[in-house]
Design an enzyme around this catalytic site. Structure first.
Site, PDB file in Angstrom:
ATOM      1  N   ASP B 404      -8.503  -6.902   0.394  1.00 42.29           N
ATOM      2  CA  ASP B 404     -10.419  -6.897  -0.047  1.00 42.29           C
ATOM      3  C   ASP B 404     -11.179  -7.909  -0.887  1.00 42.29           C
ATOM      4  OD1 ASP B 404      -9.411  -5.257   2.320  1.00 42.29           O
ATOM      5  OD2 ASP B 404      -9.776  -3.200   1.242  1.00 42.29           O
TER       6      ASP B 404
HETATM    7  N1  LIG Z   1      -9.594   0.139  -7.788  1.00 39.48           N
HETATM    8  C1  LIG Z   1     -10.560   1.195  -7.045  1.00 39.48           C
HETATM    9  O1  LIG Z   1     -10.513   1.548  -8.394  1.00 39.48           O
HETATM   10  C2  LIG Z   1     -10.256   1.319  -5.987  1.00 39.48           C
HETATM   11  C3  LIG Z   1     -10.430   2.691  -6.083  1.00 39.48           C
HETATM   12  C4  LIG Z   1     -10.107   3.013  -4.375  1.00 39.48           C
HETATM   13  C5  LIG Z   1     -10.565   2.310  -3.730  1.00 39.48           C
HETATM   14  N2  LIG Z   1     -10.437   0.452  -3.766  1.00 39.48           N
HETATM   15  C6  LIG Z   1     -10.307   0.300  -2.717  1.00 39.48           C
HETATM   16  O2  LIG Z   1      -9.676  -0.512  -3.181  1.00 39.48           O
HETATM   17  C7  LIG Z   1      -8.791  -1.179  -2.217  1.00 39.48           C
HETATM   18  C8  LIG Z   1      -8.828  -2.748  -3.292  1.00 39.48           C
HETATM   19  O3  LIG Z   1      -8.500  -4.269  -2.433  1.00 39.48           O
HETATM   20  P1  LIG Z   1      -7.238  -4.497  -2.900  1.00 39.48           P
HETATM   21  O4  LIG Z   1      -8.002  -7.222  -2.979  1.00 39.48           O
HETATM   22  O5  LIG Z   1      -6.676  -4.836  -4.392  1.00 39.48           O
HETATM   23  O6  LIG Z   1      -6.091  -4.626  -2.373  1.00 39.48           O
HETATM   24  P2  LIG Z   1      -6.782  -4.179  -0.244  1.00 39.48           P
HETATM   25  O7  LIG Z   1      -7.355  -4.525  -0.214  1.00 39.48           O
HETATM   26  O8  LIG Z   1      -5.442  -2.758  -0.318  1.00 39.48           O
HETATM   27  O9  LIG Z   1      -5.039  -5.198  -0.096  1.00 39.48           O
HETATM   28  C9  LIG Z   1      -3.616  -5.189  -0.775  1.00 39.48           C
HETATM   29  C10 LIG Z   1      -2.779  -5.670   0.149  1.00 39.48           C
HETATM   30  O10 LIG Z   1      -1.496  -6.191  -0.561  1.00 39.48           O
HETATM   31  C11 LIG Z   1      -0.551  -6.552   0.641  1.00 39.48           C
HETATM   32  N3  LIG Z   1       0.664  -5.579   0.525  1.00 39.48           N
HETATM   33  C12 LIG Z   1       1.129  -3.905   0.179  1.00 39.48           C
HETATM   34  N4  LIG Z   1       2.487  -4.268   0.168  1.00 39.48           N
HETATM   35  C13 LIG Z   1       2.775  -5.428  -0.370  1.00 39.48           C
HETATM   36  C14 LIG Z   1       3.208  -6.526  -1.093  1.00 39.48           C
HETATM   37  N5  LIG Z   1       4.415  -4.928  -1.922  1.00 39.48           N
HETATM   38  N6  LIG Z   1       4.225  -7.067  -1.850  1.00 39.48           N
HETATM   39  C15 LIG Z   1       3.049  -7.978  -1.084  1.00 39.48           C
HETATM   40  N7  LIG Z   1       1.682  -7.444  -0.942  1.00 39.48           N
HETATM   41  C16 LIG Z   1       1.976  -6.468  -0.325  1.00 39.48           C
HETATM   42  C17 LIG Z   1      -1.420  -5.447   1.636  1.00 39.48           C
HETATM   43  O11 LIG Z   1      -0.699  -6.400   3.059  1.00 39.48           O
HETATM   44  P3  LIG Z   1       0.538  -6.086   3.580  1.00 39.48           P
HETATM   45  O12 LIG Z   1       0.294  -5.329   4.199  1.00 39.48           O
HETATM   46  O13 LIG Z   1       0.304  -7.282   5.106  1.00 39.48           O
HETATM   47  O14 LIG Z   1       1.367  -6.888   2.555  1.00 39.48           O
HETATM   48  C18 LIG Z   1      -2.625  -5.184   1.652  1.00 39.48           C
HETATM   49  O15 LIG Z   1      -3.263  -6.184   2.341  1.00 39.48           O
HETATM   50  C19 LIG Z   1     -10.761  -2.403  -2.410  1.00 39.48           C
HETATM   51  O16 LIG Z   1     -10.557  -1.637  -0.502  1.00 39.48           O
HETATM   52  C20 LIG Z   1     -11.287  -1.117  -2.857  1.00 39.48           C
HETATM   53  O17 LIG Z   1     -12.937  -0.347  -2.614  1.00 39.48           O
HETATM   54  C21 LIG Z   1      -9.961   0.303  -5.125  1.00 39.48           C
END
Ligand SMILES: NC(=O)c1ccc[n+]([C@@H]2O[C@H](COP(=O)([O-])OP(=O)(O)OC[C@H]3O[C@@H](n4cnc5c(N)ncnc54)[C@H](OP(=O)(O)O)[C@@H]3O)[C@@H](O)[C@H]2O)c1
Ligand SMILES: NC(=O)c1ccc[n+]([C@@H]2O[C@H](COP(=O)([O-])OP(=O)(O)OC[C@H]3O[C@@H](n4cnc5c(N)ncnc54)[C@H](OP(=O)(O)O)[C@@H]3O)[C@@H](O)[C@H]2O)c1
Lengths: 105, 477, 105, 477
Positions: B404
């Protein structure tokens, strides 16, 4: 309406404390950097564990033959302690990470 | 006499809470602040045990109290010490739930006590007039409802974060929730005003409904928003603790509870702001219900894959590599492997740094904590603004389990649920290599156009495994 | 020592209010830009004019034949009002300057 | 019933004070904040008059009360509206003194009341035990001492600022002051503990000594430091008002007073920081006593003068002129003439702006207020850091009645009392023209080496007169 004013008058001190505390709470964390959001949340979580004091009072006041009170009070003490101790320890661990990071820089 | 000292101790503890929280919100003093608050809590607890005195009545059942304290301390310390860094938010949620349950239990015991009043104190209570009893009841019920909601909600949040619960919502859930809340408040008002003879039953019904409400309140909210929800529930528990303060006219519970209630609410709002969203948007669930459709969009054509050895070569011969860590890296526990790769590339003369998006992962600061654990040096971590300036001079961007936070839809597609969130502009770089296990979406549940762009190559597999393979390839190349 | 604790216990509510108010006072003006120092000082000056309320109480309670109390009370009311009214008006005038400045920009 | 509403009004007023102060510390909301606090004060005052009720006893003497209010309002409004912008700090000091006097008067009346107790209430007082009486006395005396010191100190500060009082100090004044303070505290303790029969006399002696202390406390402090002193006395008056809150168990006086006490203290410290000095340094008077010697240093050689017409020519043909306003500009009320010159130069194609030092003048923001009065546009005012970057590309710097803020000793001479204060680096510019009336020093009382530097030319005369002449010269050139 008049009973509301009456209530306010009678609990004046408490209400002042609550209102002022709200200001303090808001002002105190006014400008926290976003990396600290999680430790701060965790630290605040530990602080509301102060509810343990209520649990101790409940427990300490329970009559020795009131098994419901004893059991629930005991559970409350355990849960409250978990909140306090776990909260502070987890926060400390998180912050340890940050300070390690700082030192290595 | 003792009670006078106790009052002083409570005052001191209240001040440590404020000072502690203040220190917690500055990077350099945070850890000390936590210790200050913990010290205040300790003296408040032991002060209560040994000095409490309510009109001559002191506390008993020391065996039970110390037993409970000991069990709680051991369990709490062990679980807090054992938990993996990446599971911290779950842990906070769990502890928060314990606090809420504690508040609810206190209300239950006190209500039971009130129902079985006899002798002198019962008489006094009646003499004092119904207004006092009603005030007392109001506070007990508030503590019960808020504590229960916080407990149940925290448990659901915990389950979601550790993956044992999936998002779940049904048509009209919003209306159902509001109805449920109104029902609870209605029953509570009836109980306070009428004090019917079946009050005890009614009380337990309210208790049950509150638990239910807590569950339905959190269930539809997307897992990615759990940190925000936990922060909100955290402030709920604070208010529940403050109810205890009213109940026992106990100033330290009152101040501590309100402090957390206020600070927690503000913190929740700050967290939302960091994700460029409003609190209502999080709660009514743009991610949860409404936009489930958005994720059903068709794939935007074909994507390109890259082999491990090619990826290794491209990176080895680059001048500047930028690593974008995301939630996947944390799930795979690949931070050490990642640091390893960084060191090997650096040894080959490649300039390597990390681009840290503020909401990458599942909690604010997640990536910092994770990489710090693997001893990655602080200067190598670039904040989003910095990183976005560097991308244009970067040869290879290696995205490890992030999705994301690099989704261009946030900039280009106003219909996207993450529209408006600032993202890492990885496309400014020459090559983008994306490591994830599949084409599945990230936590916002939406397609990522980046994967289909010409500059992007996919490198499928578990992050840890892929990194280890990359390391040996780079070593040999 | 014990009388100190006793005093604290008896005036608990007041003390909490004082302590919290100190935190609020400090936090609230935490990051004021230096151009605003003077208006802020002037505004704070007007706020402590709340002492006028004490003067009104003194005046209102004075027996009609106690000329010392009447005279001093009257003087206190006048001085307190000067502090309040003058304070707020002067502050407003200062800030008017600033806002004029803002508009012309 | 009334008293209940009054409690609510007081709560509301307390909140408006906090919110008002908060808003006052942000530029965009400051004016509204002042209005909010004023509104809270108004309801608190009228609430007290009409709703006050102390165990059945309401207030009387409405004629006197409204008379006092009316006189105070008229005098206060008129003097506040009439005062010149540059005399604002004096005005604040005067009003602050009124508040201190008011607190002291309340203590005097209440003490008198206590001494003449008779009938029921006198009996009750004695029955209540001496501890209560002692607490009461303590608060009365605190209010008296702090209020009197604040009153006397403010009057001296006022006198100094409007020029009717000169600095004055004698050898050992510091020790004398401490002795005086200890004497006051000793007498007050004796009065409280022993309650001797001549208590009334003792009380008036304490009153007199407090006034004396207030005078001796402020007298040795240099006039330039008066804003800091006023801010400190301001927080004193806040504490005195809070004493009244304790006395009458009146929450709005308590909260308002403590709020100002705390905020005022912090503000005092912030003001000192802006001048790069510590509070002790201000109070013990580095400018006042110790460094009188520093000002006696010999003149550093010869200076150059410039004629009006030459100055006009130099400026007319410059590309960029920077005006540095100082206290002298304010004294001469030359802000309008200054704006006039700026407009004429601009019309000739010269780029003109103002370099504003944070402590130029006699109060923070003094120059901003002054120039705003003359409708100088906001963008033309450069803050110190900005200005220091611009000087190197500036052709002519015109210094109008500024001295300390451009004194290079602050950078080069560790023995100088202003050493360490950041200054405007006017010497980076090509020419420096200094307008003042003589070679006399500024408020820090020290020589300024700048006037003797080769780039500098002096243009003697009253700022307003000189500016008017410059304007006609520039018009004709
Ligand atoms: N940080 C905060 O404070 C917080 C709080 C609330 C919400 N959020 C939300 O969390 C999200 C964070 O974004 P992000 O880009 O870090 O993560 P993300 O958008 O959740 O994407 C994580 C990606 O990691 C891949 N993945 C999962 N397990 C894996 C593994 N073992 N090896 C390799 N890849 C793996 C997944 O794809 P596959 O399944 O295809 O592997 C997934 O697409 C945002 O939407 C944000 O708004 C963050
Ligand atoms: N702004 C604040 O908040 C604040 C607060 C406290 C203290 N201070 C102190 O005040 C000083 C401010 O520095 P400053 O450079 O603005 O002023 P300054 O150092 O006090 O110098 C003012 C100069 O103006 C000249 N002057 C007086 N009347 C004049 C007139 N009618 N026409 C032309 N010139 C006239 C005086 O010289 P002649 O007598 O020769 O004309 C004097 O040298 C600093 O020391 C600062 O620390 C400031």
């Amino acid at each position: 309406m008049s009973s509301v004013f009456n209530w306010i008058h009678e609990h004046q001190a408490m209400i002042y404390i609550v209102v002022l505390m709200i200001f303090v709470g808001i002002e105190v964390i006014g400008s926290v950097p976003s990396v600290l959001h999680t430790p701060l949340m965790s630290g605040a979580n530990a602080i509301h564990g102060v509810v343990i004091i209520g649990a101790i009072i409940v427990m300490g006041k329970a009559e020795t033959d009131n098994y419901l009170a004893l059991a629930l009070g005991f559970l409350a003490v355990v849960l409250g302690t978990l909140n306090v101790v776990g909260g502070f320890v987890v926060t400390d661990r998180m912050l340890e990470m940050f300070s390690k990071k700082k030192k290595s820089s | 006499m003792e009670i006078n000292i106790l009052s002083f101790i409570y005052l001191l503890a209240s001040v440590t809470f404020i000072v502690g929280l203040k220190m917690l919100s500055h990077p350099t003093t945070a850890r000390k602040g936590n210790a200050v608050a913990a010290a205040g809590m300790t003296i408040a607890i032991f002060g209560t045990i040994f000095l409490y005195n309510d009109q001559g009545e002191t506390l008993g059942n020391y065996g039970w109290i110390f037993g409970g304290l000991a069990i709680g301390t051991i369990l709490g310390t062990l679980s807090a010490k054992r938990v993996k860094m990446t599971a911290m938010p779950e842990m906070v949620s769990l502890f928060n739930g314990m606090g809420g349950a504690c508040a609810a239990l206190i209300s239950i015991v006190e209500f039971d006590h009130l129902m079985h009043l006899d002798g002198m104190s019962g008489l006094l209570m009646v003499l004092a007039g119904s207004a006092a009893v009603q005030g007392f009841l109001l506070i007990i019920l508030l503590g019960l409802i808020i504590g229960s909601v916080s407990f149940a909600g925290s448990m659901v949040a915990w389950g979601k974060l550790n993956g044992s619960l999936r998002d779940f919502s049904f048509r009209g859930q919003q209306a159902f929730n509001i109805g449920l809340l109104l029902l609870i408040l209605g029953l509570a008002t009836y109980l306070i005003v009428a004090l019917p003879s079946n009050a005890l039953l009614l009380f337990y019904i309210i208790f049950g409904l509150s638990i239910l409400y807590g569950i339905f309140f959190v269930f539809p909210i997307g897992g990615a928003d759990m940190p925000v929800v936990i922060s909100l529930l955290n402030s709920f528990t604070g208010v529940a603790a403050a109810c205890g303060g009213f109940l026992y006219d106990n100033k330290v519970m009152l101040t501590g509870g309100i402090l957390v209630g206020a600070a927690g609410t503000l913190l929740t709002i700050l967290m939302c702001k960091a994700m460029n969203r409003s609190l209502t948007n999080v709660l009514i669930g743009a991610f949860g219900g409404n936009t489930a459709t958005a994720s059903a969009g068709p794939s935007q054509g074909a994507y390109k894959e890259i082999s491990l050895s090619d990826a290794a070569v491209v990176m080895s011969y680059a001048n500047k590599v930028m690593i974008v860590p995301g939630y996947g890296l944390a799930v795979a526990q690949a931070q050490h492997a990642c640091h390893e790769l960084e060191k090997i590339l650096s040894a080959k003369g490649v300039e390597v740094s990390y681009a840290i998006h503020p909401v990458a992962g599942r909690m604010p600061g997640h990536m910092n904590v994770l990489l710090a654990e693997a001893d990655v040096s602080y200067e190598k971590l670039l904040e989003m603004e910095q990183a976005n300036e560097e991308f244009s001079t970067t040869d290879v961007v290696l995205i490890l389990g992030a999705n994301d936070v690099v989704n261009p839809a946030a900039k280009s597609d106003p219909a996207s649920p993450i529209y408006g969130m600032p993202i890492l502009d990885v496309e400014l770089a020459k090559h983008v290599i994306v490591n994830k296990r599949s084409m599945k979406p990230g936590y916002a549940g939406i397609e990522n156009d980046l994967f289909f762009r010409p500059k992007t190559s996919m490198l499928f597999g578990d992050a840890k495994k892929v990194l280890q393979d990359l390391i040996s390839e780079v070593k040999n190349s």
